[in-house]
Motif scaffolding. Structure first.
Motif, PDB file in Angstrom:
ATOM      1  N   TYR A 160     -11.674  -3.008  14.811  1.00 32.54           N
ATOM      2  CA  TYR A 160     -11.335  -3.683  15.679  1.00 32.54           C
ATOM      3  C   TYR A 160      -9.861  -3.937  15.671  1.00 32.54           C
ATOM      4  O   TYR A 160      -9.471  -4.798  16.487  1.00 32.54           O
ATOM      5  N   ARG A 161      -8.931  -2.863  15.929  1.00 32.93           N
ATOM      6  CA  ARG A 161      -7.338  -3.202  16.094  1.00 32.93           C
ATOM      7  C   ARG A 161      -7.808  -1.986  17.468  1.00 32.93           C
ATOM      8  O   ARG A 161      -8.298  -1.166  17.403  1.00 32.93           O
ATOM      9  N   MET A 173       0.976  -1.323   0.186  1.00 31.35           N
ATOM     10  CA  MET A 173      -0.035   0.169  -0.163  1.00 31.35           C
ATOM     11  C   MET A 173       0.615   1.173  -0.441  1.00 31.35           C
ATOM     12  O   MET A 173       0.563   2.421  -0.428  1.00 31.35           O
ATOM     13  N   ALA A 230     -11.054   0.594   2.860  1.00 32.67           N
ATOM     14  CA  ALA A 230     -11.801  -1.324   3.455  1.00 32.67           C
ATOM     15  C   ALA A 230     -10.089  -1.494   4.456  1.00 32.67           C
ATOM     16  O   ALA A 230     -11.205  -2.460   5.398  1.00 32.67           O
ATOM     17  N   CYS A 231      -9.200  -1.235   4.849  1.00 29.69           N
ATOM     18  CA  CYS A 231      -8.747  -1.290   5.877  1.00 29.69           C
ATOM     19  C   CYS A 231      -8.995  -0.671   6.992  1.00 29.69           C
ATOM     20  O   CYS A 231      -9.175  -1.318   8.306  1.00 29.69           O
ATOM     21  N   LEU A 272      -5.875 -13.736   5.717  1.00 33.43           N
ATOM     22  CA  LEU A 272      -6.669 -13.044   7.028  1.00 33.43           C
ATOM     23  C   LEU A 272      -7.317 -13.962   7.568  1.00 33.43           C
ATOM     24  O   LEU A 272      -7.323 -13.559   9.107  1.00 33.43           O
ATOM     25  N   ALA A 287     -15.969  -7.708   6.824  1.00 31.83           N
ATOM     26  CA  ALA A 287     -14.861  -6.870   6.770  1.00 31.83           C
ATOM     27  C   ALA A 287     -13.460  -7.471   5.759  1.00 31.83           C
ATOM     28  O   ALA A 287     -13.011  -6.377   4.639  1.00 31.83           O
ATOM     29  N   ALA A 288     -13.426  -8.390   6.081  1.00 28.36           N
ATOM     30  CA  ALA A 288     -11.648  -9.068   5.542  1.00 28.36           C
ATOM     31  C   ALA A 288     -12.793  -9.124   4.248  1.00 28.36           C
ATOM     32  O   ALA A 288     -11.905  -9.361   2.859  1.00 28.36           O
ATOM     33  N   LEU A 322     -12.691  -5.821   1.527  1.00 28.65           N
ATOM     34  CA  LEU A 322     -10.865  -5.977   1.212  1.00 28.65           C
ATOM     35  C   LEU A 322     -10.551  -7.134  -0.054  1.00 28.65           C
ATOM     36  O   LEU A 322     -10.240  -6.039  -0.562  1.00 28.65           O
ATOM     37  N   HIS A 324     -10.242  -0.948  10.969  1.00 23.51           N
ATOM     38  CA  HIS A 324      -9.006  -1.279  11.617  1.00 23.51           C
ATOM     39  C   HIS A 324     -10.022  -0.299  13.174  1.00 23.51           C
ATOM     40  O   HIS A 324      -9.995  -0.507  13.920  1.00 23.51           O
ATOM     41  N   PHE A 364      -6.295 -14.165  11.830  1.00 26.82           N
ATOM     42  CA  PHE A 364      -7.450 -14.508  12.332  1.00 26.82           C
ATOM     43  C   PHE A 364      -8.178 -14.748  12.868  1.00 26.82           C
ATOM     44  O   PHE A 364      -8.962 -14.467  11.971  1.00 26.82           O
ATOM     45  N   VAL A 376      -9.345   0.411  -1.300  1.00 26.25           N
ATOM     46  CA  VAL A 376      -8.935  -0.459  -0.461  1.00 26.25           C
ATOM     47  C   VAL A 376      -8.295   0.462   0.398  1.00 26.25           C
ATOM     48  O   VAL A 376      -8.737  -0.238   1.660  1.00 26.25           O
ATOM     49  N   PHE A 391     -16.150  -9.822  11.871  1.00 23.20           N
ATOM     50  CA  PHE A 391     -14.683  -9.261  11.052  1.00 23.20           C
ATOM     51  C   PHE A 391     -14.522  -9.913   9.387  1.00 23.20           C
ATOM     52  O   PHE A 391     -14.033  -9.342   9.008  1.00 23.20           O
TER      53      PHE A 391
HETATM   54  C1  HEC Z   1     -10.750  -7.642   8.513  1.00 23.99           C
HETATM   55  C2  HEC Z   1     -10.259  -6.821   9.659  1.00 23.99           C
HETATM   56  C3  HEC Z   1      -8.991  -6.193   8.713  1.00 23.99           C
HETATM   57  C4  HEC Z   1      -8.547  -6.202   7.811  1.00 23.99           C
HETATM   58  C5  HEC Z   1      -8.841  -5.454   6.221  1.00 23.99           C
HETATM   59  C6  HEC Z   1      -7.003  -5.082   7.634  1.00 23.99           C
HETATM   60  N1  HEC Z   1      -6.358  -4.904   8.779  1.00 23.99           N
HETATM   61 FE1  HEC Z   1      -5.000  -4.369   9.016  1.00 23.99          FE
HETATM   62  N2  HEC Z   1      -5.667  -4.744  11.647  1.00 23.99           N
HETATM   63  C7  HEC Z   1      -6.534  -5.432  12.017  1.00 23.99           C
HETATM   64  C8  HEC Z   1      -6.468  -5.798  13.618  1.00 23.99           C
HETATM   65  C9  HEC Z   1      -7.506  -6.502  13.991  1.00 23.99           C
HETATM   66  C10 HEC Z   1      -5.158  -5.409  14.067  1.00 23.99           C
HETATM   67  C11 HEC Z   1      -4.458  -5.476  14.929  1.00 23.99           C
HETATM   68  C12 HEC Z   1      -3.569  -6.419  15.201  1.00 23.99           C
HETATM   69  C13 HEC Z   1      -3.054  -6.892  16.144  1.00 23.99           C
HETATM   70  O1  HEC Z   1      -2.198  -5.234  17.062  1.00 23.99           O
HETATM   71  O2  HEC Z   1      -2.791  -7.656  17.197  1.00 23.99           O
HETATM   72  C14 HEC Z   1      -4.265  -4.844  11.833  1.00 23.99           C
HETATM   73  C15 HEC Z   1      -3.075  -4.358  12.657  1.00 23.99           C
HETATM   74  C16 HEC Z   1      -2.196  -3.263  11.078  1.00 23.99           C
HETATM   75  C17 HEC Z   1      -1.331  -2.853  11.604  1.00 23.99           C
HETATM   76  C18 HEC Z   1      -0.627  -2.615  12.062  1.00 23.99           C
HETATM   77  C19 HEC Z   1      -0.133  -4.098  12.770  1.00 23.99           C
HETATM   78  C20 HEC Z   1       0.678  -4.251  13.776  1.00 23.99           C
HETATM   79  O3  HEC Z   1       2.350  -4.337  13.770  1.00 23.99           O
HETATM   80  O4  HEC Z   1       1.341  -4.235  14.596  1.00 23.99           O
HETATM   81  C21 HEC Z   1      -0.983  -2.720   9.569  1.00 23.99           C
HETATM   82  C22 HEC Z   1      -0.017  -1.746   9.448  1.00 23.99           C
HETATM   83  C23 HEC Z   1      -2.392  -2.889   9.672  1.00 23.99           C
HETATM   84  N3  HEC Z   1      -3.141  -3.072   9.963  1.00 23.99           N
HETATM   85  C24 HEC Z   1      -2.680  -2.644   8.194  1.00 23.99           C
HETATM   86  C25 HEC Z   1      -3.949  -3.162   7.306  1.00 23.99           C
HETATM   87  C26 HEC Z   1      -3.982  -2.313   6.452  1.00 23.99           C
HETATM   88  C27 HEC Z   1      -2.734  -1.655   4.574  1.00 23.99           C
HETATM   89  C28 HEC Z   1      -4.770  -3.285   5.100  1.00 23.99           C
HETATM   90  C29 HEC Z   1      -5.632  -2.979   3.574  1.00 23.99           C
HETATM   91  C30 HEC Z   1      -4.643  -3.317   2.946  1.00 23.99           C
HETATM   92  C31 HEC Z   1      -5.186  -3.698   6.738  1.00 23.99           C
HETATM   93  N4  HEC Z   1      -4.650  -3.676   7.442  1.00 23.99           N
HETATM   94  C32 HEC Z   1      -6.715  -4.406   6.790  1.00 23.99           C
HETATM   95  C33 HEC Z   1      -7.367  -5.652  11.019  1.00 23.99           C
HETATM   96  C34 HEC Z   1      -7.817  -5.838   9.936  1.00 23.99           C
END
Ligand code: HEC
Length: 129
Positions: free
Chosen positions: A128-129, A43, A120-121, A74, A88-89, A92, A125, A78, A117, A85
């Motif tokens: 759930y993040r 990205m 969707a990330c 994904l 959402a995946a 994406l 987040h 997870f 895109v 969740f």
């Molecule tokens: C379906 C859910 C979901 C999608 C879609 C998603 N993420 Fe995440 N992402 C998460 C979750 C939950 C975490 C936290 C994970 C943790 O810290 O345990 C995370 C954490 C991250 C992190 C931090 C990782 C770390 O080392 O702590 C990054 C960077 C990231 N995502 C990038 C992206 C990008 C770029 C996209 C899209 C292309 C994306 N994510 C799409 C759920 C998602």
């Protein structure tokens, strides 16, 4: 009686050792973070390509397909999340398929393709993040 106890003790200690080793392995290689890092990397490159006005169609297609592969992991990365969740995946996946299908050949088209895109990330987040 004694040999039997020793055997049982051996089994218990062995099982504990295996559990510790497994959890140490998991902490050493956090797969879910790896998947996110891979997607983040591609990205970031795509966005900086747009800024640098270097938007080669083939390079872009390659990046989208690598992100799509990471996104396909994904569910395995997870395994214990709720249904929304995984929805959402799925969104994406759709965003990436859609972006790849537009086969952007200009920076304007690439910027347009990347936007959903990124949304969707963010959508996942936020929750759930
Ligand atoms: C379906 C859910 C979901 C999608 C879609 C998603 N993420 Fe995440 N992402 C998460 C979750 C939950 C975490 C936290 C994970 C943790 O810290 O345990 C995370 C954490 C991250 C992190 C931090 C990782 C770390 O080392 O702590 C990054 C960077 C990231 N995502 C990038 C992206 C990008 C770029 C996209 C899209 C292309 C994306 N994510 C799409 C759920 C998602």
């Amino acid at each position: 009686m004694r040999p039997l106890l020793l055997v049982i003790l051996g089994l218990v200690v062995g099982a504990m050792g295996a559990t510790f080793a497994l959890s140490a392995l998991r902490q050493g290689t956090p797969f879910h973070r790896g998947v996110m890092a891979v997607m983040q990397h591609h990205m970031g490159v795509l966005r900086s390509n747009v800024r640098a006005r270097q938007c080669d169609a083939k390079a872009t297609a390659n990046r989208f397909s690598r992100m799509r592969q990471a996104a396909g992991d994904l569910r395995e990365a997870f395994p214990d999340m709720d249904a929304s969740f995984y929805e959402a995946a799925g969104r994406l996946d759709q965003a990436l398929d859609g972006a790849a299908a537009t086969a952007p050949a200009t920076c304007e088209a690439l910027a347009r393709a990347v936007a959903p895109v990124g949304e969707a990330c963010q959508a996942c987040h936020r929750q759930y993040r």
